[in-house]
Motif scaffolding. Structure first.
Motif, PDB file in Angstrom:
ATOM      1  N   LEU A  10       5.791 -12.875  45.813  1.00  0.00           N
ATOM      2  CA  LEU A  10       6.248 -13.823  46.826  1.00  0.00           C
ATOM      3  C   LEU A  10       7.760 -13.780  46.975  1.00  0.00           C
ATOM      4  N   ARG A  11       8.471 -13.685  45.868  1.00  0.00           N
ATOM      5  CA  ARG A  11       9.938 -13.630  45.924  1.00  0.00           C
ATOM      6  C   ARG A  11      10.415 -12.377  46.652  1.00  0.00           C
ATOM      7  N   VAL A  12       9.770 -11.255  46.360  1.00  0.00           N
ATOM      8  CA  VAL A  12      10.170 -10.000  46.996  1.00  0.00           C
ATOM      9  C   VAL A  12       9.849 -10.046  48.492  1.00  0.00           C
ATOM     10  N   LEU A  13       8.723 -10.626  48.856  1.00  0.00           N
ATOM     11  CA  LEU A  13       8.401 -10.765  50.275  1.00  0.00           C
ATOM     12  C   LEU A  13       9.441 -11.627  50.983  1.00  0.00           C
ATOM     13  N   SER A  14       9.850 -12.708  50.340  1.00  0.00           N
ATOM     14  CA  SER A  14      10.863 -13.574  50.941  1.00  0.00           C
ATOM     15  C   SER A  14      12.164 -12.829  51.162  1.00  0.00           C
ATOM     16  N   LEU A  65       7.473 -23.527  46.643  1.00  0.00           N
ATOM     17  CA  LEU A  65       7.082 -22.734  45.479  1.00  0.00           C
ATOM     18  C   LEU A  65       8.191 -21.772  45.067  1.00  0.00           C
ATOM     19  N   LEU A  66       8.905 -21.196  46.034  1.00  0.00           N
ATOM     20  CA  LEU A  66       9.991 -20.280  45.709  1.00  0.00           C
ATOM     21  C   LEU A  66      11.088 -20.967  44.900  1.00  0.00           C
ATOM     22  N   GLU A  67      11.375 -22.221  45.216  1.00  0.00           N
ATOM     23  CA  GLU A  67      12.388 -22.951  44.446  1.00  0.00           C
ATOM     24  C   GLU A  67      11.955 -23.065  42.981  1.00  0.00           C
ATOM     25  N   HIS A  68      10.695 -23.394  42.763  1.00  0.00           N
ATOM     26  CA  HIS A  68      10.193 -23.487  41.391  1.00  0.00           C
ATOM     27  C   HIS A  68      10.108 -22.118  40.744  1.00  0.00           C
ATOM     28  N   ALA A  74      13.871 -17.634  35.734  1.00  0.00           N
ATOM     29  CA  ALA A  74      15.090 -17.715  34.924  1.00  0.00           C
ATOM     30  C   ALA A  74      14.755 -18.086  33.480  1.00  0.00           C
ATOM     31  N   GLN A  75      13.813 -19.008  33.291  1.00  0.00           N
ATOM     32  CA  GLN A  75      13.438 -19.401  31.939  1.00  0.00           C
ATOM     33  C   GLN A  75      12.745 -18.251  31.212  1.00  0.00           C
TER      34      GLN A  75
END
Length: 304
Positions: A10-14, A65-68, A74-75
């Protein structure tokens, strides 16, 4: 349980904007990307994508969801870094991506330092423009980037990245040796307002910096030629076809009849090189070693 691999998709798609581009970045097929995202939506009982013709857009739920996802990733990076501290030697593979001038000025000289101090650490290097370096980090295809922030770059507050200044590189005005300004010791950028300008291509990192510098000096450059390599830029200037801003780190070919003029006034145009890692990962021993070698190289007298 949420699959972090699906969150990564999802992050890469964004970042890439289309399923096809995301699939290429992830080395997956478009259908595999779509399947991963459909499954992620089912896991969370929300709709993540809206289809608009052949394109898709992220839903408001996907944006939340991307914010979370940034926090979770990062964690996870911090956890990996903390675990790696317990190994006896710095080892493994670190992939560094950087713009070409950073590769020549910092990365290449840093590699022998790393090899000497950490012989079990393997380093792989990729040359890319800054925008692509950020994408490589998000796609886990690179661990560390040396980039030139532009107006379109992620801000330092972006929760996906950690960014730190590495080196400031002043820019000089390059003119033909026969140019009336060539005899000057220094000039103001506004004195070149009426000149024809030779620039690297608009999609290159340096063009936004040139445009910003000229705007601060009160003019828009009249661009007549666009080329890709600094060697070619210098050759065009030597033939009297225009002037350019040349970063001080970039050497001038000895056979080119050009003059390099420092700029005075405020602000003096400058490029800032920045190191960038995925947020949470910079404490990994291998990355700490690579970052230290880059900083030692940037602080060496040859760059003053």
């Amino acid at each position: 349980m949420i699959d972090l691999r699906r969150l990564r998709v999802l992050r890469v798609l964004s970042e890439h904007g289309t399923v096809t581009a995301a699939a290429a970045a992830l080395h997956l097929t478009p259908s595999a990307v779509s399947h991963q995202l459909r499954q992620l939506g089912r896991d969370l009982n929300v709709e993540l994508l809206k289809h608009e013709g052949r394109n898709v857009r992220l839903t408001p739920a996907a944006r939340v969801l991307l914010e979370h996802a940034s926090v979770l990733h990062a964690q996870w990076e911090r956890a990996r870094a903390d675990l790696a501290v317990h190994t006896h030697q710095v080892s493994g593979l670190v992939t560094i991506c950087a713009v070409s001038s950073a590769l020549a000025a910092f990365v290449a000289p840093a590699l022998p330092r790393l090899a000497s101090s950490h012989p079990r650490l393997e380093v792989r290097v990729i040359e890319e423009e800054s925008a692509d370096c950020y994408k490589l980090l998000l796609g886990n295809e690179a661990d560390l980037a040396v980039v030139l922030p532009t107006p379109h770059a992620p801000p330092v507050t972006d929760p996906r990245f950690e960014q730190h200044p590495l080196f400031d590189d002043p820019q000089d005005l390059l003119v033909a040796r026969s140019h009336p300004l060539a005899r000057r010791e220094a000039v103001g950028l506004s004195e070149a307002a009426s000149e024809k300008w030779i620039v690297k291509s608009h999609h290159n990192d340096t063009y936004p910096l040139l445009a910003a510098a000229c705007a601060a000096a009160g003019f828009t450059p009249h661009v007549t030629h666009q080329v890709k390599e600094w060697y070619a830029v210098s050759a065009f200037v030597a033939q009297g076809l225009g002037v350019c801003l040349l970063p001080r780190l970039v050497p001038i070919p000895s056979k080119h009849a050009v003059a390099r003029l420092p700029l005075h006034g405020a602000p003096v145009p400058s490029r800032r090189f920045v190191t960038c890692t995925r947020r949470g990962s910079s404490g990994h021993p291998a990355l700490l070693a690579a970052l230290a070698a880059l900083r030692e190289t940037a602080d060496s007298p040859t760059h003053e």
